[in-house]
Design an enzyme around this catalytic site. Sequence first.
Site, mmCIF file in Angstrom:
data_model
loop_
_atom_site.group_PDB
_atom_site.id
_atom_site.type_symbol
_atom_site.label_atom_id
_atom_site.label_comp_id
_atom_site.label_asym_id
_atom_site.label_seq_id
_atom_site.Cartn_x
_atom_site.Cartn_y
_atom_site.Cartn_z
ATOM 1 N N ARG A 139 -7.348 4.657 18.595
ATOM 2 C CA ARG A 139 -7.221 5.299 17.614
ATOM 3 C C ARG A 139 -6.315 6.856 17.930
ATOM 4 O O ARG A 139 -5.583 7.350 17.032
ATOM 5 C CB ARG A 139 -8.190 5.963 17.349
ATOM 6 C CG ARG A 139 -8.753 6.821 15.757
ATOM 7 C CD ARG A 139 -9.859 7.309 14.823
ATOM 8 N NE ARG A 139 -11.166 7.660 16.081
ATOM 9 C CZ ARG A 139 -10.754 8.192 16.482
ATOM 10 N NH1 ARG A 139 -10.630 9.371 16.811
ATOM 11 N NH2 ARG A 139 -12.551 7.907 17.892
ATOM 12 N N TYR A 166 4.236 6.692 -8.096
ATOM 13 C CA TYR A 166 3.547 5.624 -7.911
ATOM 14 C C TYR A 166 2.296 6.044 -8.881
ATOM 15 O O TYR A 166 1.703 7.344 -7.947
ATOM 16 C CB TYR A 166 3.821 5.689 -6.514
ATOM 17 C CG TYR A 166 2.387 4.085 -5.817
ATOM 18 C CD1 TYR A 166 3.413 3.023 -6.541
ATOM 19 C CD2 TYR A 166 1.392 4.469 -5.077
ATOM 20 C CE1 TYR A 166 1.938 1.856 -5.318
ATOM 21 C CE2 TYR A 166 0.306 3.847 -5.034
ATOM 22 C CZ TYR A 166 0.675 2.316 -5.131
ATOM 23 O OH TYR A 166 -0.010 1.247 -4.979
ATOM 24 N N ASP A 221 8.244 10.928 -0.891
ATOM 25 C CA ASP A 221 8.243 9.881 -0.581
ATOM 26 C C ASP A 221 10.049 9.067 -1.231
ATOM 27 O O ASP A 221 10.477 8.725 -2.205
ATOM 28 C CB ASP A 221 7.618 9.030 -2.225
ATOM 29 C CG ASP A 221 6.953 7.465 -2.020
ATOM 30 O OD1 ASP A 221 7.113 6.803 -0.899
ATOM 31 O OD2 ASP A 221 6.090 7.372 -2.522
ATOM 32 N N LYS A 258 6.502 -1.863 1.756
ATOM 33 C CA LYS A 258 7.318 -2.027 1.053
ATOM 34 C C LYS A 258 8.658 -2.675 1.982
ATOM 35 O O LYS A 258 8.385 -3.683 2.624
ATOM 36 C CB LYS A 258 7.903 -0.570 -0.202
ATOM 37 C CG LYS A 258 6.155 -0.156 -0.815
ATOM 38 C CD LYS A 258 5.722 -2.042 -1.868
ATOM 39 C CE LYS A 258 4.458 -0.696 -1.699
ATOM 40 N NZ LYS A 258 4.457 0.332 -2.952
HETATM 41 C C1 PLP Z 1 3.358 1.123 -2.379
HETATM 42 C C2 PLP Z 1 3.143 2.852 -2.711
HETATM 43 C C3 PLP Z 1 3.048 3.619 -2.241
HETATM 44 C C4 PLP Z 1 1.178 3.466 -1.723
HETATM 45 O O1 PLP Z 1 1.410 2.407 -0.819
HETATM 46 P P1 PLP Z 1 0.085 1.744 0.232
HETATM 47 O O2 PLP Z 1 0.579 0.522 0.936
HETATM 48 O O3 PLP Z 1 -0.015 0.411 -0.899
HETATM 49 O O4 PLP Z 1 -1.072 2.426 0.459
HETATM 50 C C5 PLP Z 1 3.451 4.555 -2.685
HETATM 51 N N1 PLP Z 1 4.608 5.343 -2.774
HETATM 52 C C6 PLP Z 1 5.318 4.637 -3.685
HETATM 53 C C7 PLP Z 1 6.399 4.857 -4.173
HETATM 54 C C8 PLP Z 1 4.896 3.271 -3.533
HETATM 55 O O5 PLP Z 1 5.618 1.950 -4.183
#
Ligand code: PLP
Length: 380
Positions: free
Chosen positions: A50, A103, A175, A200
């Site tokens: 961890r 998001y 982000d 992504k």
């Molecule tokens: C998918 C996404 C998230 C969240 O991520 P997860 O891996 O699904 O928890 C946050 N910000 C953006 C822009 C996203 O596309």
Amino acid sequence: MSHQHFETVAIHAGQEPDALTGAVVPPIHQVSTYKQDGVGGLRGGYEYSRSANPTRTALEENLAALEGGSRGLAFASGLAAEDCLLRTMLSPGDHIVIPNDAYGGTFRLFAKVAERWGVQWSVADTSDPASIRGALRDTTRAVWVETPSNPLLGITDIAMVADITRSAGARLVVDNTFASPYLQQPLALGADVVVHSTTKYMGGHSDVVGGALVTSDAAFGEELAFHQNAMGAIAGPFDAWLVLRGVKTLAVRMDRHSANAARIAEALAAHPKVAEVFYPGLESHAGHEIAAKQMRSFGGMVSFRVAGGEEAAVEVCNRAELFILGESLGGVESLIEHPGRMTHASVAGSALEVPSDLVRLSVGIESVDDLLADLTAALG
Ligand SMILES: *Cc1c(COP(=O)(O)O)cnc(C)c1O
């Protein structure tokens, strides 16, 4: 960032050939604990997985290098990364400014979870300096920016917001999921911390869920690492390995995603059944010049409004064949979805509500001619 170029750093940072075997890819260290040479005698600093695991360390060093930061941290999901960040930087009574297009899960985390713990939030149009200034309070500790934003592909000038947050004594969070560090490097533009859903573009193959934080502030990096270990939502070794493998091809994938998306955005803009196209690469896009200034190219995400309204938009999603109907984005295969009923259902009725006739595309790296033929057929 080192003196090497992005493509080289992506393949090599954090990854020396294995000392024991010479394996050119880091092993998946599928292990929970490590033998100590006498009490407290750690070999290589590893004690319990961890706290740290060698495969995760390789990814974390790689992510830090790609974003030009000093500390990278890998999590079980993008939202786990966001949760760790908000609990590290905010306390009850603190305030955060969040964007009016984001998001859906990010909005839900603040509105439905953090608020119960006394964290206050308000919404601003982060592309507009007056809107951000108007949302600031004495207790504002952070401003959260998503650029390009999800699902409307809005563009925020990162350097502009960095100036505002710095003079307000708050942190700027960006982000960077939609752009990836190949297209945009927020830390160099003044951001304090970068958030990723590595699910992504970083992973890039729709085979892993993961998240990351990167900062260039060493002391803040230590605080984040403390909370990552204290809260425990870490990336497992196999997931870390999958993201590392994906990142090696990030540059070539993003070039193709951007080229395909640009062609598709132009074709949609000329289509009689399309009311409006959102793609920062189009000169008609309100954020085009800022995007051109802070991004290498415009990415693989395209949204559009269907002239016939909500039912027509849902029909386009249902008729597409090569574009797979599904949530998520950033993989090599193209995806199509209806944000109002799918990814953004959780923002219905809020300041972040999306148009009901909106369709979102994650343009993959297939042949663009095949993708165009599929969309044309789906539009009918
Ligand atoms: C998918 C996404 C998230 C969240 O991520 P997860 O891996 O699904 O928890 C946050 N910000 C953006 C822009 C996203 O596309």
